[in-house]
Design a protein around this motif. Structure first.
Motif, PDB file in Angstrom:
ATOM      1  N   GLN A   5       3.627 -37.860 -25.220  1.00 43.68           N
ATOM      2  CA  GLN A   5       5.370 -37.924 -24.776  1.00 43.68           C
ATOM      3  C   GLN A   5       5.990 -39.747 -24.997  1.00 43.68           C
ATOM      4  O   GLN A   5       5.492 -39.961 -24.362  1.00 43.68           O
ATOM      5  CB  GLN A   5       5.521 -37.494 -23.385  1.00 43.68           C
ATOM      6  CG  GLN A   5       7.530 -37.767 -23.192  1.00 43.68           C
ATOM      7  CD  GLN A   5       8.329 -36.002 -24.525  1.00 43.68           C
ATOM      8  OE1 GLN A   5       7.405 -34.463 -24.020  1.00 43.68           O
ATOM      9  NE2 GLN A   5       8.899 -36.259 -24.510  1.00 43.68           N
ATOM     10  N   ALA A   6       6.225 -38.944 -25.989  1.00 44.90           N
ATOM     11  CA  ALA A   6       6.757 -40.619 -26.239  1.00 44.90           C
ATOM     12  C   ALA A   6       8.106 -40.840 -25.981  1.00 44.90           C
ATOM     13  O   ALA A   6       9.144 -39.719 -26.225  1.00 44.90           O
ATOM     14  CB  ALA A   6       6.695 -40.890 -28.131  1.00 44.90           C
ATOM     15  N   SER A   7       8.835 -42.371 -26.193  1.00 46.97           N
ATOM     16  CA  SER A   7      10.429 -42.505 -25.527  1.00 46.97           C
ATOM     17  C   SER A   7      10.835 -43.768 -25.776  1.00 46.97           C
ATOM     18  O   SER A   7       9.781 -44.568 -26.172  1.00 46.97           O
ATOM     19  CB  SER A   7      10.698 -41.849 -24.251  1.00 46.97           C
ATOM     20  OG  SER A   7       9.750 -42.597 -23.705  1.00 46.97           O
ATOM     21  N   GLY A   8      11.608 -43.750 -25.412  1.00 50.56           N
ATOM     22  CA  GLY A   8      12.790 -45.053 -25.687  1.00 50.56           C
ATOM     23  C   GLY A   8      13.014 -45.518 -27.109  1.00 50.56           C
ATOM     24  O   GLY A   8      13.546 -47.069 -26.855  1.00 50.56           O
ATOM     25  N   GLY A   9      13.290 -44.642 -27.724  1.00 45.38           N
ATOM     26  CA  GLY A   9      14.045 -45.119 -28.990  1.00 45.38           C
ATOM     27  C   GLY A   9      15.212 -45.364 -28.987  1.00 45.38           C
ATOM     28  O   GLY A   9      15.743 -45.530 -27.289  1.00 45.38           O
ATOM     29  N   GLY A  10      15.876 -46.279 -29.926  1.00 52.01           N
ATOM     30  CA  GLY A  10      17.373 -45.579 -29.827  1.00 52.01           C
ATOM     31  C   GLY A  10      18.258 -46.928 -30.824  1.00 52.01           C
ATOM     32  O   GLY A  10      17.366 -47.323 -31.921  1.00 52.01           O
ATOM     33  N   LEU A  11      19.677 -47.338 -30.439  1.00 57.14           N
ATOM     34  CA  LEU A  11      19.667 -48.169 -31.595  1.00 57.14           C
ATOM     35  C   LEU A  11      20.005 -49.477 -31.050  1.00 57.14           C
ATOM     36  O   LEU A  11      20.703 -49.927 -29.843  1.00 57.14           O
ATOM     37  CB  LEU A  11      21.168 -47.576 -31.991  1.00 57.14           C
ATOM     38  CG  LEU A  11      22.510 -48.054 -33.076  1.00 57.14           C
ATOM     39  CD1 LEU A  11      21.743 -48.570 -34.082  1.00 57.14           C
ATOM     40  CD2 LEU A  11      23.730 -47.864 -32.677  1.00 57.14           C
ATOM     41  N   VAL A  12      19.925 -50.631 -31.673  1.00 58.78           N
ATOM     42  CA  VAL A  12      20.008 -51.872 -31.506  1.00 58.78           C
ATOM     43  C   VAL A  12      20.368 -52.818 -31.999  1.00 58.78           C
ATOM     44  O   VAL A  12      19.550 -52.794 -33.933  1.00 58.78           O
ATOM     45  CB  VAL A  12      18.594 -52.781 -30.601  1.00 58.78           C
ATOM     46  CG1 VAL A  12      17.796 -52.417 -31.604  1.00 58.78           C
ATOM     47  CG2 VAL A  12      18.960 -53.041 -29.968  1.00 58.78           C
TER      48      VAL A  12
END
Length: 126
Positions: A5-12
Motif C-alpha cells: 500500500q503506497a501513499s504520500g504523493g501530492g503536489l509540491v
C-alpha cells in the motif's frame, strides 16, 4: 496474500519535500527487497531507490542521489522514501515493488519484482 500500500504523493513546488510510504503485509518483513519506481506517460518505469532489507544495501538513481533517503520501520512493515529538494523532473507516478532476495546488481529492473503496490502521483511544479 501479499499486499503493498503506497501513499504520500501530492503536489509540491520545486525545492519542496514529500514523503512516500509503502506498507507491506502478508509476509515476513526480513528477507525482501523493496524498491520505488517512477513512471511518466509513454515511458517505462525507472528505478528511483531500493532497500534490500535482508542485507541493508541501498540503491539510488544518479538523479536523486543526495536528495532522497530510503528507510524502513520493521515494526510497522513500512519503507519510506523521503524526497527532498524536489525538481520538476521528479514528477511521475511512484510505485513501490517487492520481492525476495533480489540480486544487488538487478535491483533497478522492474522484472525482478513480483509484487507491486498501486501508484501514488507526485507532481512538482516549477
Amino acid at each position: 496474500d501479499v499486499q503493498l500500500q503506497a501513499s504520500g504523493g501530492g503536489l509540491v513546488q520545486t525545492g519542496g519535500s514529500l514523503r512516500l510510504s509503502c506498507v507491506v503485509s502478508g509476509l515476513t518483513f526480513d528477507d525482501i527487497a523493496i524498491a520505488w519506481f517512477r513512471q511518466v506517460p509513454g515511458e517505462e518505469r525507472t528505478a528511483v531507490s531500493c532497500l534490500s532489507i535482508y542485507d541493508g544495501s541501498t540503491y539510488f538513481a544518479d538523479t536523486v542521489k543526495g536528495r532522497f533517503i530510503i528507510s524502513k520501520d520493521s515494526v510497522k512493515s513500512t519503507v519510506t522514501l523521503q524526497m527532498n529538494n524536489l525538481k520538476p523532473e521528479d514528477t511521475g507516478v511512484y510505485y513501490c515493488a517487492m520481492d525476495y532476495a533480489v540480486h544487488r546488481g538487478n535491483v533497478k529492473y522492474p522484472r525482478e519484482y513480483k509484487f507491486w503496490g498501486q501508484g501514488t502521483l507526485v507532481t512538482v511544479s516549477s
